[in-house]
Design a protein around this motif. Structure first.
Motif, mmCIF file in Angstrom:
data_model
loop_
_atom_site.group_PDB
_atom_site.id
_atom_site.type_symbol
_atom_site.label_atom_id
_atom_site.label_comp_id
_atom_site.label_asym_id
_atom_site.label_seq_id
_atom_site.Cartn_x
_atom_site.Cartn_y
_atom_site.Cartn_z
ATOM 1 N N ALA A 136 0.744 -0.493 -0.257
ATOM 2 C CA ALA A 136 0.240 0.072 -0.139
ATOM 3 C C ALA A 136 0.810 1.036 -0.213
ATOM 4 O O ALA A 136 0.456 1.971 -1.098
ATOM 5 N N GLU A 137 1.799 1.007 0.901
ATOM 6 C CA GLU A 137 3.092 2.491 0.829
ATOM 7 C C GLU A 137 3.583 3.039 -0.497
ATOM 8 O O GLU A 137 3.646 3.786 -1.029
ATOM 9 N N ALA A 138 3.676 1.418 -1.578
ATOM 10 C CA ALA A 138 4.600 1.821 -2.513
ATOM 11 C C ALA A 138 3.493 2.358 -3.516
ATOM 12 O O ALA A 138 4.175 2.986 -4.230
ATOM 13 N N LEU A 139 2.061 2.229 -3.506
ATOM 14 C CA LEU A 139 1.524 2.291 -4.711
ATOM 15 C C LEU A 139 1.457 3.766 -4.443
ATOM 16 O O LEU A 139 1.081 4.801 -5.349
ATOM 17 N N ALA A 140 0.984 4.214 -2.907
ATOM 18 C CA ALA A 140 1.530 5.752 -3.112
ATOM 19 C C ALA A 140 2.637 6.773 -2.883
ATOM 20 O O ALA A 140 2.962 7.617 -3.829
ATOM 21 N N ALA A 141 3.844 5.959 -3.264
ATOM 22 C CA ALA A 141 5.077 6.391 -3.425
ATOM 23 C C ALA A 141 5.706 6.718 -4.587
ATOM 24 O O ALA A 141 5.661 7.791 -5.713
ATOM 25 N N VAL A 142 4.476 5.247 -5.976
ATOM 26 C CA VAL A 142 4.913 5.416 -6.916
ATOM 27 C C VAL A 142 4.135 6.443 -6.975
ATOM 28 O O VAL A 142 4.320 6.950 -8.294
ATOM 29 N N ARG A 143 2.829 6.845 -6.791
ATOM 30 C CA ARG A 143 2.201 8.063 -7.489
ATOM 31 C C ARG A 143 2.702 9.168 -7.220
ATOM 32 O O ARG A 143 2.831 10.670 -8.107
ATOM 33 N N ARG A 144 3.762 9.363 -6.414
ATOM 34 C CA ARG A 144 4.171 10.780 -5.775
ATOM 35 C C ARG A 144 5.869 10.626 -6.470
ATOM 36 O O ARG A 144 5.579 11.688 -6.509
ATOM 37 N N GLN A 145 6.519 9.797 -6.158
ATOM 38 C CA GLN A 145 7.774 9.778 -6.597
ATOM 39 C C GLN A 145 8.207 9.876 -8.175
ATOM 40 O O GLN A 145 9.103 9.944 -8.211
ATOM 41 N N LYS A 146 7.098 8.901 -8.845
ATOM 42 C CA LYS A 146 7.477 8.364 -10.730
ATOM 43 C C LYS A 146 8.982 7.408 -10.268
ATOM 44 O O LYS A 146 9.556 8.116 -10.797
ATOM 45 N N PRO A 147 9.171 6.767 -9.622
ATOM 46 C CA PRO A 147 10.659 6.097 -9.465
ATOM 47 C C PRO A 147 10.809 5.473 -11.518
ATOM 48 O O PRO A 147 10.073 5.464 -11.649
ATOM 49 N N ASP A 148 12.255 5.273 -11.500
ATOM 50 C CA ASP A 148 11.982 4.607 -12.954
ATOM 51 C C ASP A 148 12.078 3.503 -12.752
ATOM 52 O O ASP A 148 12.430 2.067 -14.195
ATOM 53 N N VAL A 149 12.582 2.688 -11.882
ATOM 54 C CA VAL A 149 12.666 1.393 -11.121
ATOM 55 C C VAL A 149 12.316 0.943 -9.919
ATOM 56 O O VAL A 149 12.343 2.115 -8.872
ATOM 57 N N ILE A 150 11.840 0.295 -9.455
ATOM 58 C CA ILE A 150 11.164 -0.925 -8.413
ATOM 59 C C ILE A 150 11.588 -1.351 -7.720
ATOM 60 O O ILE A 150 11.548 -2.548 -8.869
ATOM 61 N N THR A 151 12.038 -1.699 -6.583
ATOM 62 C CA THR A 151 12.938 -3.351 -6.290
ATOM 63 C C THR A 151 11.280 -3.648 -4.751
ATOM 64 O O THR A 151 11.631 -3.177 -3.926
ATOM 65 N N MET A 152 11.166 -5.080 -5.497
ATOM 66 C CA MET A 152 10.039 -5.394 -4.664
ATOM 67 C C MET A 152 9.872 -6.714 -4.479
ATOM 68 O O MET A 152 9.960 -7.789 -4.539
ATOM 69 N N ASP A 153 9.599 -6.789 -2.992
ATOM 70 C CA ASP A 153 9.434 -8.044 -1.921
ATOM 71 C C ASP A 153 8.599 -8.488 -2.459
ATOM 72 O O ASP A 153 7.446 -7.773 -2.810
ATOM 73 N N ILE A 154 8.518 -9.101 -1.729
ATOM 74 C CA ILE A 154 6.944 -10.274 -2.361
ATOM 75 C C ILE A 154 6.493 -10.216 -0.910
ATOM 76 O O ILE A 154 4.508 -10.505 -0.960
ATOM 77 N N HIS A 155 6.541 -11.665 -0.078
ATOM 78 C CA HIS A 155 5.610 -11.422 1.458
ATOM 79 C C HIS A 155 6.111 -10.034 2.327
ATOM 80 O O HIS A 155 7.203 -9.740 3.014
ATOM 81 N N MET A 156 4.506 -9.594 2.644
ATOM 82 C CA MET A 156 4.486 -7.580 2.578
ATOM 83 C C MET A 156 3.458 -8.355 3.760
ATOM 84 O O MET A 156 2.643 -8.928 2.746
ATOM 85 N N PRO A 157 3.316 -7.682 5.291
ATOM 86 C CA PRO A 157 1.108 -6.815 4.788
ATOM 87 C C PRO A 157 0.915 -5.945 4.464
ATOM 88 O O PRO A 157 1.446 -5.495 3.564
ATOM 89 N N LYS A 158 -0.212 -6.162 4.691
ATOM 90 C CA LYS A 158 -1.198 -5.102 4.172
ATOM 91 C C LYS A 158 -1.794 -5.974 2.496
ATOM 92 O O LYS A 158 -2.667 -6.352 2.229
ATOM 93 N N LEU A 159 -1.028 -5.468 2.120
ATOM 94 C CA LEU A 159 -0.770 -5.557 0.269
ATOM 95 C C LEU A 159 0.679 -6.423 0.247
ATOM 96 O O LEU A 159 2.014 -5.587 -0.007
ATOM 97 N N ASN A 160 0.643 -7.959 -0.210
ATOM 98 C CA ASN A 160 1.812 -8.320 -0.535
ATOM 99 C C ASN A 160 2.392 -8.100 -1.584
ATOM 100 O O ASN A 160 2.286 -6.973 -2.966
ATOM 101 N N GLY A 161 3.755 -8.231 -1.829
ATOM 102 C CA GLY A 161 4.768 -7.252 -3.709
ATOM 103 C C GLY A 161 3.732 -7.867 -4.609
ATOM 104 O O GLY A 161 3.769 -7.288 -5.911
ATOM 105 N N LEU A 162 3.425 -9.330 -4.763
ATOM 106 C CA LEU A 162 2.688 -9.746 -6.169
ATOM 107 C C LEU A 162 1.156 -9.377 -6.377
ATOM 108 O O LEU A 162 1.235 -8.402 -7.624
ATOM 109 N N GLU A 163 0.311 -8.385 -5.155
ATOM 110 C CA GLU A 163 -0.850 -7.144 -5.424
ATOM 111 C C GLU A 163 -0.241 -5.861 -6.469
ATOM 112 O O GLU A 163 -0.960 -5.581 -7.086
#
Length: 355
Positions: A37-64
């Motif tokens: 969930a934090e990742a989605l907000a950061a993408v909209r706010r920061q517009k990164p060129d690349v994302i490194t993503m963990d899979i197993h996370m609380p709230k919203l996992n890396g796959l979703e």
């Protein structure tokens, strides 16, 4: 500068990844996130060129999170996994179906003998993925429609007698291979050998993931193994794979080629030597030029050769190099490769019946 968003729920691991990425002068970590969930907000706010993503996370996992990012703000995603369980690793490949470009093992800790090599692998992958501007997703081909009859294949070769299929892939290869294997019929009568460039530690999980959709048995190849019709063999980590005249697989710790072990070039040369005109081989999406010259060698030996087209490739490096060398008998979109292979081997079986 390459702007990176690091998504990882462990603060310690997060700082470790920031340390590694920040060691490259061309990379800057512009933001971090502790869950999807934090990742989605950061993408909209920061517009990164690349994302490194963990899979197993609380709230919203890396796959979703990956799936939602690809549906809303498509950005190159690199999955960074710390799991060593093959069944858990297999689930990380679902993120590739969702649009992620690559799966990496988390770099070894500082002081570990493999730290420098694994850290450089991560840095290089992030740098390469930042150059991928168009991220493509392919539908899962669970329901297979009737295979079209003879799609201009006999113009490539009037009397194909295919006894083996060899395929090489790199970036974007796992979901492409899944599409192809899912579309091959369970009666496919020849062995399929695959070299997929991948970070060490993921091949077993990758094979397990492919078994979920393939009608053919999928194995990680072993030394001395007899090639069986309708079976799929994937080159293991850190071994060169070749075929021998007895119809067996040989694995060796021979030198890297193009910096790679396993190397597509190594496999293709052996297929040209042992099977020659009775083989089909092709290059799928991926960086670099591994296998391109050897695909031309196969074509010169009379093999039917193919390259994935640019439109369906995540990265058109290897197949593009093969096309430049006139090494590909056929240039095919991903969704037509399985049908082409099936028609080729069916022609072989038809010729055997008519003999």
């Amino acid at each position: 500068m390459i702007k990176v968003l690091v998504v990882e729920d462990s603060p310690v691991v997060r700082e470790f990844l920031i340390h590694i990425l920040s060691s490259d002068p061309d990379i800057t970590v512009i933001a971090t996130a502790g869950d999807g969930a934090e990742a989605l907000a950061a993408v909209r706010r920061q517009k990164p060129d690349v994302i490194t993503m963990d899979i197993h996370m609380p709230k919203l996992n890396g796959l979703e999170a990956t799936r939602l990012i690809m549906e809303t703000d498509p950005i190159p995603v690199v999955i960074v996994s710390g799991s060593e369980d093959p069944s858990e690793i297999a689930t990380t490949f679902d993120a590739l179906d969702a649009g992620a470009l690559a799966v990496l093992r988390r770099p070894a800790s500082i002081g570990h003998p493999d730290h420098t090599a694994t850290a450089m692998d991560m840095i290089q992958t992030v740098r390469l993925m930042s150059e991928v501007k168009v991220i493509r997703r392919w539908p899962r081909m669970r329901a297979i429609t009737a295979i079209p009859r003879r799609p201009s294949l006999m113009s490539a070769r009037e009397s194909a007698k295919i006894s083996i299929v060899a395929i090489g892939a790199s970036t974007g290869g796992p979901p492409a291979l899944e599409v192809i294997l899912a579309a091959l019929p369970k009666t496919f009568p020849v062995p399929v050998l695959i070299v997929q460039h991948m970070s060490a530690g993921f091949i077993t999980g990758f094979a397990q993931w492919l078994r979920n959709s393939s009608r053919l048995p999928v194995h990680v190849a072993t030394h001395g193994e007899l090639l069986l019709p309708g079976h799929v063999y994937i080159a293991p980590d850190e071994y060169q794979m070749k075929v021998e005249r007895e119809g067996t697989i040989a694995l060796a710790r021979d030198a890297r080629e193009h910096g790679l072990r396993p190397s597509i070039s190594y496999l293709f040369r052996s297929v040209a030597d042992v099977y020659g005109c009775n083989s089909a081989a092709g290059l799928l999406t991926g960086m670099g030029r591994d296998g391109a010259n050897e695909l031309r060698l196969l074509k010169e030996h009379g093999a039917v050769t193919f390259a994935q087209d640019k439109e369906s490739s995540v990265v058109h490096g290897m197949p593009g190099e093969a096309i430049k060398l006139n090494a590909a008998t056929l240039v095919l979109p991903l969704e037509k490769i399985a049908a082409a292979l099936t028609n080729l081997v069916n022609d072989r079986e038809r010729l055997k019946r008519d003999a």
